[in-house]
Enzyme design. Structure first.
Site, PDB file in Angstrom:
ATOM      1  CG  ASP A  42      49.216 102.159  63.040  1.00  0.00           C
ATOM      2  OD1 ASP A  42      49.246 102.976  63.988  1.00  0.00           O
ATOM      3  OD2 ASP A  42      50.182 101.955  62.272  1.00  0.00           O
ATOM      4  CE1 TYR A  47      53.790 104.174  57.973  1.00  0.00           C
ATOM      5  CE2 TYR A  47      51.528 103.787  58.622  1.00  0.00           C
ATOM      6  CZ  TYR A  47      52.878 103.606  58.834  1.00  0.00           C
ATOM      7  OH  TYR A  47      53.319 102.864  59.900  1.00  0.00           O
ATOM      8  CE  LYS A  74      52.775 104.304  63.462  1.00  0.00           C
ATOM      9  NZ  LYS A  74      51.712 104.104  62.462  1.00  0.00           N
ATOM     10  N   GLY A 223      53.767  94.615  61.074  1.00  0.00           N
ATOM     11  CA  GLY A 223      54.686  93.869  60.224  1.00  0.00           C
ATOM     12  C   GLY A 223      54.778  92.397  60.553  1.00  0.00           C
ATOM     13  CG  ASN A 226      59.725  89.499  59.574  1.00  0.00           C
ATOM     14  OD1 ASN A 226      59.450  88.395  60.047  1.00  0.00           O
ATOM     15  ND2 ASN A 226      60.345  90.435  60.278  1.00  0.00           N
ATOM     16  CB  SER A 227      58.814  94.073  54.938  1.00  0.00           C
ATOM     17  OG  SER A 227      59.164  94.903  56.001  1.00  0.00           O
ATOM     18  N   GLY A 228      56.619  91.356  54.112  1.00  0.00           N
ATOM     19  CA  GLY A 228      56.058  90.654  52.963  1.00  0.00           C
ATOM     20  C   GLY A 228      56.495  89.223  52.789  1.00  0.00           C
ATOM     21  CG  LEU A 230      57.293  85.573  57.621  1.00  0.00           C
ATOM     22  CD1 LEU A 230      57.141  85.928  59.092  1.00  0.00           C
ATOM     23  CD2 LEU A 230      57.725  84.118  57.484  1.00  0.00           C
TER      24      LEU A 230
END
Length: 323
Positions: A42, A47, A74, A223, A226-228, A230
């Site tokens: 994806d 990006y 996208k 994610g 959670n952007s890093g 976890l």
């Protein structure tokens, strides 16, 4: 509608999200993912302002010349030249001198997919998502952009799907409310929901999941860390929702770490596997940079997790994923 694998790769990282990544590492990441059996990628024009798509396209041309891998990208932002020489813009570092400009109209969607095809070196895009609709990104402009999408952009997505140029259409967002707004009005094959159905946010998406079960809309979960935070843990300076984590989040992550340690389960393994316990979730797509992250992700995906751990971290009995 195509069948998605349960594990894919998010490509924001190889677009220089937060830190620069050279072309070699980006290519090695995609090659390692393909070799490991990860066959879904994806990406988005946003990006790295085209860099993520360009690097993914180059790597797939070399390592997947038969175009077996599935790709989603996208629409909703067009890339326009900019004079800015800032080292970091919108979270991306050392990106090309292009600025993303929001545009959800019919013509903009068609222009966007043509530009993405060129960067990805592929005529066919498997899934096409409208990117970042909703108040979280647009604030007071959200209603205007939604109107443009419903009157124009969505019709372009339907045209592309009906013509067989894409296999499925949907939205890629970081908020839940806009998903309900859209499901009230249009048919979506897939919702890519980033950061809102995670081990940290187990209940926020419950109503949306029920709707997706009822409508047959599949969920792709982005994610999962959670952007890093976890994957990096409570003791490391990391990100939550693309920003420094608040103290309450750090404290909750520390609780999760202690629970996982009691069962000898790495926190990232629990975070990665959590969404797939829900049958409406077709796929989870962690962002990956480097062959080492690919290898670690496979370990996390296969790590045995006892039911007692899920009980300990407050995860209810699932609607099991149909593997």
């Amino acid at each position: 509608m195509i069948a998605l694998p349960t594990l894919g790769m998010g490509c924001a990282g190889i677009g220089n999200l937060y830190r620069p990544v050279d072309d070699r590492v980006a290519g090695e990441t995609v090659a390692a993912a393909l070799a490991a059996g990860i066959g879904y990628f994806d990406v988005a024009p946003h990006y790295g302002f085209g860099l993520g798509e360009t690097r993914l396209g180059a790597a797939l041309a070399e390592h997947d010349p038969q175009a077996r891998a599935l790709i989603s990208t996208k629409v909703g932002r067009l890339l326009e030249p900019t004079d800015s020489d800032a080292a970091e813009r919108h979270g991306f570092v050392d990106a090309p001198p292009l600025e993303p400009v929001f545009d959800y109209t019919y013509d903009a969607v068609l222009r966007s997919i043509d530009a993405s095809r060129a960067r990805l070196r592929r005529e066919r895009i498997d899934l096409l998502f409208a990117h970042d609709l909703g108040a979280m990104v647009h604030g007071n402009d959200a209603a205007r952009h939604m109107a443009d999408f419903l009157a124009g952009g969505y019709l372009a997505l339907r045209r592309l799907r009906d013509a067989g140029e894409v296999a499925g259409i949907g939205v890629g967002v970081n908020e839940i409310a806009v998903c309900h707004v859209l499901l009230d009005r249009v048919e979506l094959d897939v919702i890519l929901l980033a950061g809102r159905y995670t081990l940290l946010e187990q209940d926020a998406a419950a109503a949306l999941i029920e709707r997706c079960r009822a409508t047959g809309t599949r969920l792709v979960i982005g994610g999962p860390y959670n952007s890093g935070i976890l994957v990096e843990g409570s003791r490391t300076a990391s990100h939550f929702d693309y920003a420094p984590p608040p103290a309450s989040v750090v404290a909750r992550v520390a609780e999760l770490e202690r629970a996982c340690a009691r069962f000898d389960v790495p926190l990232p393994a629990a975070a990665l596997q959590f969404p797939l316990r829900e049958a409406a979730v077709a796929c989870v797509i962690p962002g990956l940079v480097g062959a080492e992250q690919v290898a670690a992700t496979l370990q996390y995906a296969e790590w045995p997790i006892p039911d007692a751990l899920w009980d300990a971290v407050g995860v209810p009995s699932p609607h099991e994923h149909a593997a």
